[in-house]
Design a protein around this motif. Structure first.
Motif, PDB file in Angstrom:
ATOM      1  N   ALA A 101      46.080 -58.826 -28.706  1.00 50.19           N
ATOM      2  CA  ALA A 101      45.819 -57.388 -28.802  1.00 50.19           C
ATOM      3  C   ALA A 101      46.557 -56.782 -29.994  1.00 50.19           C
ATOM      4  O   ALA A 101      45.990 -55.982 -30.742  1.00 50.19           O
ATOM      5  N   SER A 102      47.792 -57.193 -30.175  1.00 52.46           N
ATOM      6  CA  SER A 102      48.580 -56.684 -31.295  1.00 52.46           C
ATOM      7  C   SER A 102      47.953 -57.057 -32.630  1.00 52.46           C
ATOM      8  O   SER A 102      47.838 -56.220 -33.539  1.00 52.46           O
ATOM      9  N   GLU A 103      47.523 -58.310 -32.755  1.00 50.33           N
ATOM     10  CA  GLU A 103      46.880 -58.767 -33.987  1.00 50.33           C
ATOM     11  C   GLU A 103      45.571 -58.020 -34.259  1.00 50.33           C
ATOM     12  O   GLU A 103      45.194 -57.830 -35.411  1.00 50.33           O
ATOM     13  N   MET A 104      44.915 -57.596 -33.187  1.00 51.74           N
ATOM     14  CA  MET A 104      43.638 -56.884 -33.327  1.00 51.74           C
ATOM     15  C   MET A 104      43.829 -55.369 -33.441  1.00 51.74           C
ATOM     16  O   MET A 104      42.867 -54.639 -33.618  1.00 51.74           O
ATOM     17  N   GLY A 105      45.063 -54.906 -33.299  1.00 53.30           N
ATOM     18  CA  GLY A 105      45.337 -53.477 -33.383  1.00 53.30           C
ATOM     19  C   GLY A 105      44.979 -52.699 -32.134  1.00 53.30           C
ATOM     20  O   GLY A 105      44.803 -51.487 -32.170  1.00 53.30           O
ATOM     21  N   VAL A 106      44.879 -53.392 -31.001  1.00 57.67           N
ATOM     22  CA  VAL A 106      44.569 -52.745 -29.730  1.00 57.67           C
ATOM     23  C   VAL A 106      45.894 -52.512 -28.991  1.00 57.67           C
ATOM     24  O   VAL A 106      46.626 -53.448 -28.726  1.00 57.67           O
ATOM     25  N   PRO A 107      46.206 -51.252 -28.668  1.00 58.51           N
ATOM     26  CA  PRO A 107      47.500 -50.924 -28.059  1.00 58.51           C
ATOM     27  C   PRO A 107      47.565 -51.220 -26.554  1.00 58.51           C
ATOM     28  O   PRO A 107      47.472 -50.318 -25.734  1.00 58.51           O
ATOM     29  N   PHE A 108      47.743 -52.493 -26.192  1.00 55.27           N
ATOM     30  CA  PHE A 108      47.866 -52.852 -24.778  1.00 55.27           C
ATOM     31  C   PHE A 108      49.248 -52.456 -24.275  1.00 55.27           C
ATOM     32  O   PHE A 108      50.252 -52.651 -24.941  1.00 55.27           O
ATOM     33  N   THR A 109      49.287 -51.918 -23.069  1.00 57.83           N
ATOM     34  CA  THR A 109      50.546 -51.562 -22.398  1.00 57.83           C
ATOM     35  C   THR A 109      50.411 -51.967 -20.938  1.00 57.83           C
ATOM     36  O   THR A 109      49.466 -52.664 -20.563  1.00 57.83           O
ATOM     37  N   ASP A 110      51.327 -51.487 -20.108  1.00 58.25           N
ATOM     38  CA  ASP A 110      51.219 -51.759 -18.672  1.00 58.25           C
ATOM     39  C   ASP A 110      50.012 -51.035 -18.077  1.00 58.25           C
ATOM     40  O   ASP A 110      49.417 -51.480 -17.118  1.00 58.25           O
ATOM     41  N   TYR A 111      49.661 -49.884 -18.665  1.00 53.50           N
ATOM     42  CA  TYR A 111      48.494 -49.120 -18.222  1.00 53.50           C
ATOM     43  C   TYR A 111      47.494 -49.088 -19.371  1.00 53.50           C
ATOM     44  O   TYR A 111      47.819 -48.625 -20.462  1.00 53.50           O
ATOM     45  N   ASN A 112      46.295 -49.583 -19.134  1.00 55.48           N
ATOM     46  CA  ASN A 112      45.292 -49.649 -20.191  1.00 55.48           C
ATOM     47  C   ASN A 112      44.053 -48.825 -19.875  1.00 55.48           C
ATOM     48  O   ASN A 112      42.988 -49.057 -20.442  1.00 55.48           O
ATOM     49  N   GLY A 113      44.188 -47.844 -19.000  1.00 58.50           N
ATOM     50  CA  GLY A 113      43.056 -47.013 -18.604  1.00 58.50           C
ATOM     51  C   GLY A 113      42.509 -46.147 -19.725  1.00 58.50           C
ATOM     52  O   GLY A 113      41.409 -45.633 -19.636  1.00 58.50           O
ATOM     53  N   ASN A 114      43.299 -45.979 -20.786  1.00 55.76           N
ATOM     54  CA  ASN A 114      42.846 -45.149 -21.896  1.00 55.76           C
ATOM     55  C   ASN A 114      42.094 -45.952 -22.958  1.00 55.76           C
ATOM     56  O   ASN A 114      41.622 -45.401 -23.932  1.00 55.76           O
ATOM     57  N   LEU A 115      41.964 -47.261 -22.764  1.00 55.40           N
ATOM     58  CA  LEU A 115      41.247 -48.107 -23.716  1.00 55.40           C
ATOM     59  C   LEU A 115      39.775 -48.207 -23.329  1.00 55.40           C
ATOM     60  O   LEU A 115      39.426 -48.156 -22.157  1.00 55.40           O
ATOM     61  N   SER A 116      38.946 -48.393 -24.329  1.00 54.17           N
ATOM     62  CA  SER A 116      37.515 -48.546 -24.043  1.00 54.17           C
ATOM     63  C   SER A 116      37.227 -49.965 -23.552  1.00 54.17           C
ATOM     64  O   SER A 116      38.005 -50.887 -23.784  1.00 54.17           O
ATOM     65  N   SER A 117      36.085 -50.109 -22.884  1.00 53.29           N
ATOM     66  CA  SER A 117      35.703 -51.456 -22.445  1.00 53.29           C
ATOM     67  C   SER A 117      35.472 -52.360 -23.636  1.00 53.29           C
ATOM     68  O   SER A 117      35.708 -53.550 -23.568  1.00 53.29           O
ATOM     69  N   LYS A 118      35.017 -51.787 -24.738  1.00 51.42           N
ATOM     70  CA  LYS A 118      34.805 -52.576 -25.955  1.00 51.42           C
ATOM     71  C   LYS A 118      36.124 -53.152 -26.457  1.00 51.42           C
ATOM     72  O   LYS A 118      36.195 -54.322 -26.832  1.00 51.42           O
ATOM     73  N   GLN A 119      37.177 -52.336 -26.457  1.00 49.36           N
ATOM     74  CA  GLN A 119      38.482 -52.821 -26.905  1.00 49.36           C
ATOM     75  C   GLN A 119      38.992 -53.940 -25.990  1.00 49.36           C
ATOM     76  O   GLN A 119      39.435 -54.984 -26.464  1.00 49.36           O
ATOM     77  N   CYS A 120      38.932 -53.699 -24.690  1.00 48.87           N
ATOM     78  CA  CYS A 120      39.407 -54.709 -23.736  1.00 48.87           C
ATOM     79  C   CYS A 120      38.575 -55.980 -23.823  1.00 48.87           C
ATOM     80  O   CYS A 120      39.113 -57.084 -23.813  1.00 48.87           O
ATOM     81  N   GLY A 121      37.261 -55.821 -23.925  1.00 51.61           N
ATOM     82  CA  GLY A 121      36.375 -56.975 -24.028  1.00 51.61           C
ATOM     83  C   GLY A 121      36.592 -57.763 -25.299  1.00 51.61           C
ATOM     84  O   GLY A 121      36.507 -58.994 -25.308  1.00 51.61           O
ATOM     85  N   SER A 122      36.902 -57.063 -26.374  1.00 51.35           N
ATOM     86  CA  SER A 122      37.170 -57.743 -27.646  1.00 51.35           C
ATOM     87  C   SER A 122      38.414 -58.622 -27.543  1.00 51.35           C
ATOM     88  O   SER A 122      38.433 -59.746 -28.052  1.00 51.35           O
ATOM     89  N   VAL A 123      39.432 -58.110 -26.881  1.00 47.62           N
ATOM     90  CA  VAL A 123      40.664 -58.896 -26.702  1.00 47.62           C
ATOM     91  C   VAL A 123      40.371 -60.110 -25.829  1.00 47.62           C
ATOM     92  O   VAL A 123      40.746 -61.237 -26.164  1.00 47.62           O
ATOM     93  N   GLY A 124      39.673 -59.909 -24.723  1.00 50.50           N
ATOM     94  CA  GLY A 124      39.332 -61.022 -23.836  1.00 50.50           C
ATOM     95  C   GLY A 124      38.474 -62.071 -24.534  1.00 50.50           C
ATOM     96  O   GLY A 124      38.699 -63.269 -24.397  1.00 50.50           O
TER      97      GLY A 124
END
Length: 60
Positions: free
Chosen positions: A21-44
């Motif tokens: 996530a860090s390498e992709m610039g996606v701000p993962f934390t303990d709570y990720n409810g503010n991220l889009s499904s696209k961001q989460c799916g991209s990391v996965g």
């Protein structure tokens, strides 16, 4: 509820997810409810891609 087959792997997967996530610039934390499904799916998706590459090259 899913059963964890290898409980020791949980921290390793979390660390791996944070690194990707860090390498992709996606701000993962303990709570990720503010991220889009696209961001989460991209990391996965990137995690799976890297795990397959490691398997295919024999790196563990």
């Amino acid at each position: 509820m899913a059963q964890t087959l290898v409980p020791e792997a949980k921290s390793g997967i979390s660390k791996f997810k944070s690194e990707v996530a860090s390498e992709m610039g996606v701000p993962f934390t303990d709570y990720n409810g503010n991220l889009s499904s696209k961001q989460c799916g991209s990391v996965g998706g990137e995690m799976v891609k890297r795990m397959v590459q490691q398997y295919e090259t024999g790196i563990k």
